[in-house]
Scaffold this motif. Sequence first.
Motif, PDB file in Angstrom:
ATOM      1  N   ASP A   1       0.832  -1.219   0.000  1.00 18.20           N
ATOM      2  CA  ASP A   1       0.000   0.000   0.000  1.00 18.20           C
ATOM      3  C   ASP A   1       0.861   1.261   0.000  1.00 18.20           C
ATOM      4  O   ASP A   1       0.428   2.308   0.480  1.00 18.20           O
ATOM      5  CB  ASP A   1      -0.943  -0.005   1.220  1.00 18.20           C
ATOM      6  CG  ASP A   1      -0.171   0.106   2.534  1.00 18.20           C
ATOM      7  OD1 ASP A   1       1.042  -0.251   2.565  1.00 18.20           O
ATOM      8  OD2 ASP A   1      -0.756   0.562   3.533  1.00 18.20           O
TER       9      ASP A   1
ATOM     10  N   HIS B   1       1.924   3.220  -2.411  1.00 17.63           N
ATOM     11  CA  HIS B   1       1.423   4.350  -3.221  1.00 17.63           C
ATOM     12  C   HIS B   1       0.391   5.151  -2.422  1.00 17.63           C
ATOM     13  O   HIS B   1       0.442   6.372  -2.384  1.00 17.63           O
ATOM     14  CB  HIS B   1       0.782   3.842  -4.516  1.00 17.63           C
ATOM     15  CG  HIS B   1       1.774   3.416  -5.556  1.00 17.63           C
ATOM     16  ND1 HIS B   1       2.784   4.250  -6.009  1.00 17.63           N
ATOM     17  CD2 HIS B   1       1.901   2.260  -6.250  1.00 17.63           C
ATOM     18  CE1 HIS B   1       3.490   3.616  -6.933  1.00 17.63           C
ATOM     19  NE2 HIS B   1       2.988   2.406  -7.094  1.00 17.63           N
ATOM     20  N   GLU B   2      -0.530   4.448  -1.788  1.00 16.22           N
ATOM     21  CA  GLU B   2      -1.565   5.146  -1.011  1.00 16.22           C
ATOM     22  C   GLU B   2      -0.927   5.894   0.164  1.00 16.22           C
ATOM     23  O   GLU B   2      -1.282   7.032   0.447  1.00 16.22           O
ATOM     24  CB  GLU B   2      -2.606   4.158  -0.467  1.00 16.22           C
ATOM     25  CG  GLU B   2      -3.588   3.648  -1.501  1.00 16.22           C
ATOM     26  CD  GLU B   2      -3.078   2.413  -2.255  1.00 16.22           C
ATOM     27  OE1 GLU B   2      -1.875   2.072  -2.135  1.00 16.22           O
ATOM     28  OE2 GLU B   2      -3.884   1.797  -2.966  1.00 16.22           O
ATOM     29  N   ARG B   3       0.039   5.252   0.830  1.00 19.86           N
ATOM     30  CA  ARG B   3       0.677   5.900   1.978  1.00 19.86           C
ATOM     31  C   ARG B   3       1.380   7.195   1.565  1.00 19.86           C
ATOM     32  O   ARG B   3       1.460   8.137   2.340  1.00 19.86           O
ATOM     33  CB  ARG B   3       1.749   4.988   2.594  1.00 19.86           C
ATOM     34  CG  ARG B   3       1.169   3.923   3.477  1.00 19.86           C
ATOM     35  CD  ARG B   3       2.278   3.341   4.330  1.00 19.86           C
ATOM     36  NE  ARG B   3       2.145   1.901   4.441  1.00 19.86           N
ATOM     37  CZ  ARG B   3       3.039   1.114   5.030  1.00 19.86           C
ATOM     38  NH1 ARG B   3       4.140   1.623   5.550  1.00 19.86           N
ATOM     39  NH2 ARG B   3       2.846  -0.185   5.082  1.00 19.86           N
TER      40      ARG B   3
ATOM     41  N   SER C   1      -0.877   9.002  -3.195  1.00 26.05           N
ATOM     42  CA  SER C   1      -1.496   8.797  -4.513  1.00 26.05           C
ATOM     43  C   SER C   1      -2.996   8.558  -4.330  1.00 26.05           C
ATOM     44  O   SER C   1      -3.426   7.908  -3.375  1.00 26.05           O
ATOM     45  CB  SER C   1      -0.874   7.593  -5.231  1.00 26.05           C
ATOM     46  OG  SER C   1       0.393   7.941  -5.725  1.00 26.05           O
ATOM     47  N   GLN C   2      -3.782   9.092  -5.278  1.00 27.20           N
ATOM     48  CA  GLN C   2      -5.247   9.023  -5.147  1.00 27.20           C
ATOM     49  C   GLN C   2      -5.875   8.025  -6.100  1.00 27.20           C
ATOM     50  O   GLN C   2      -6.651   7.176  -5.702  1.00 27.20           O
ATOM     51  CB  GLN C   2      -5.848  10.415  -5.460  1.00 27.20           C
ATOM     52  CG  GLN C   2      -5.400  11.508  -4.517  1.00 27.20           C
ATOM     53  CD  GLN C   2      -6.055  11.401  -3.154  1.00 27.20           C
ATOM     54  OE1 GLN C   2      -7.237  11.076  -3.064  1.00 27.20           O
ATOM     55  NE2 GLN C   2      -5.304  11.638  -2.096  1.00 27.20           N
TER      56      GLN C   2
ATOM     57  N   GLU D   1      -4.447  -6.799  -3.068  1.00 33.65           N
ATOM     58  CA  GLU D   1      -3.818  -6.032  -1.992  1.00 33.65           C
ATOM     59  C   GLU D   1      -3.576  -6.913  -0.771  1.00 33.65           C
ATOM     60  O   GLU D   1      -4.453  -7.673  -0.359  1.00 33.65           O
ATOM     61  CB  GLU D   1      -4.729  -4.867  -1.589  1.00 33.65           C
ATOM     62  CG  GLU D   1      -4.871  -3.828  -2.681  1.00 33.65           C
ATOM     63  CD  GLU D   1      -5.965  -2.810  -2.373  1.00 33.65           C
ATOM     64  OE1 GLU D   1      -5.759  -1.989  -1.479  1.00 33.65           O
ATOM     65  OE2 GLU D   1      -7.006  -2.864  -3.040  1.00 33.65           O
TER      66      GLU D   1
END
Length: 233
Positions: A95, A97-99, A102-103, A111
């Motif tokens: 995760d 990218h999310e951390r 990134s949206q 995942e």
Amino acid sequence: MYKKIVVLTGAGISQESGLKTFRGSDGLWEGHRIEEVASPVGFENDPLMVWDFYNQRRRQLLCDEVDYNNAHKSLAEFEKNFCGDFLLVTQNVDDLHERSGSQNVLHMHGELLKARCLDTSRVYDWTEDLGEKTSHPDFPEKVGRLRPHIVWFGEMPLHMDKISQALKQCDLFISIGTSAQVYPAAGFVSMTSRSCHRVELNLEDTPSSMIFDETHRGLATEVVSNYFKDLLS
Ligand code: NAD
């Protein structure tokens, strides 16, 4: 200036965050043959081993030492400042990218921080270990019926309609840190239009390198940051 950008990332972008890639020099993923830990047959043959493999990957992802790096951050910052359409497709199951902020991210291979019911296919956010004694969030009397929400070899990757459409329409396609050996992701570059500019950022050449219009070699934390800084200026 580009108007529609699709970025594809692979395990190479998370390598400097401490997560091993799959195709290292030994062709193993953390010491395991991929068929053992990433196929429905592998799970049928030895569910305990497969649960345990992903439990270890999940614990590693959640440990204090692992966090996003400069390459993830550069993508998130670019997305924030870019005025056109931006889609980030990742083969990664972490995760990071999310951390990093990134949206618009699609995880085509699932995942690590999700679990899926073997009976209903319903997906749950998940940070704990999974195993034969794990009780079900909706039916506590049911045990051992959750599997990692990971797309295994032979299974259909997720979000393919949305990804195919974005690939056909994009005017810039950038592939980062992927070995171009796992399909369908390896074929994405060939699904873009003739007018699309295609860029590969990787530590080394891949079997697809010749198809790209531009290639940059080096560590993701360097080449990705430099490339996206230039793109905004
Ligand atoms: P891969 O392991 O097959 O290839 C990694 C690629 O990244 C190679 O081409 C290598 O040259 C490049 N690379 C390695 N270190 C790099 C660095 N520091 N900077 C730039 N490039 C670097 O990865 P893949 O193509 O993504 O396929 C592996 C499959 O295994 C994926 O489907 C993925 O789901 C899974 N996987 C995921 C993770 C993760 O989520 N972090 C980790 C391992 C494997």
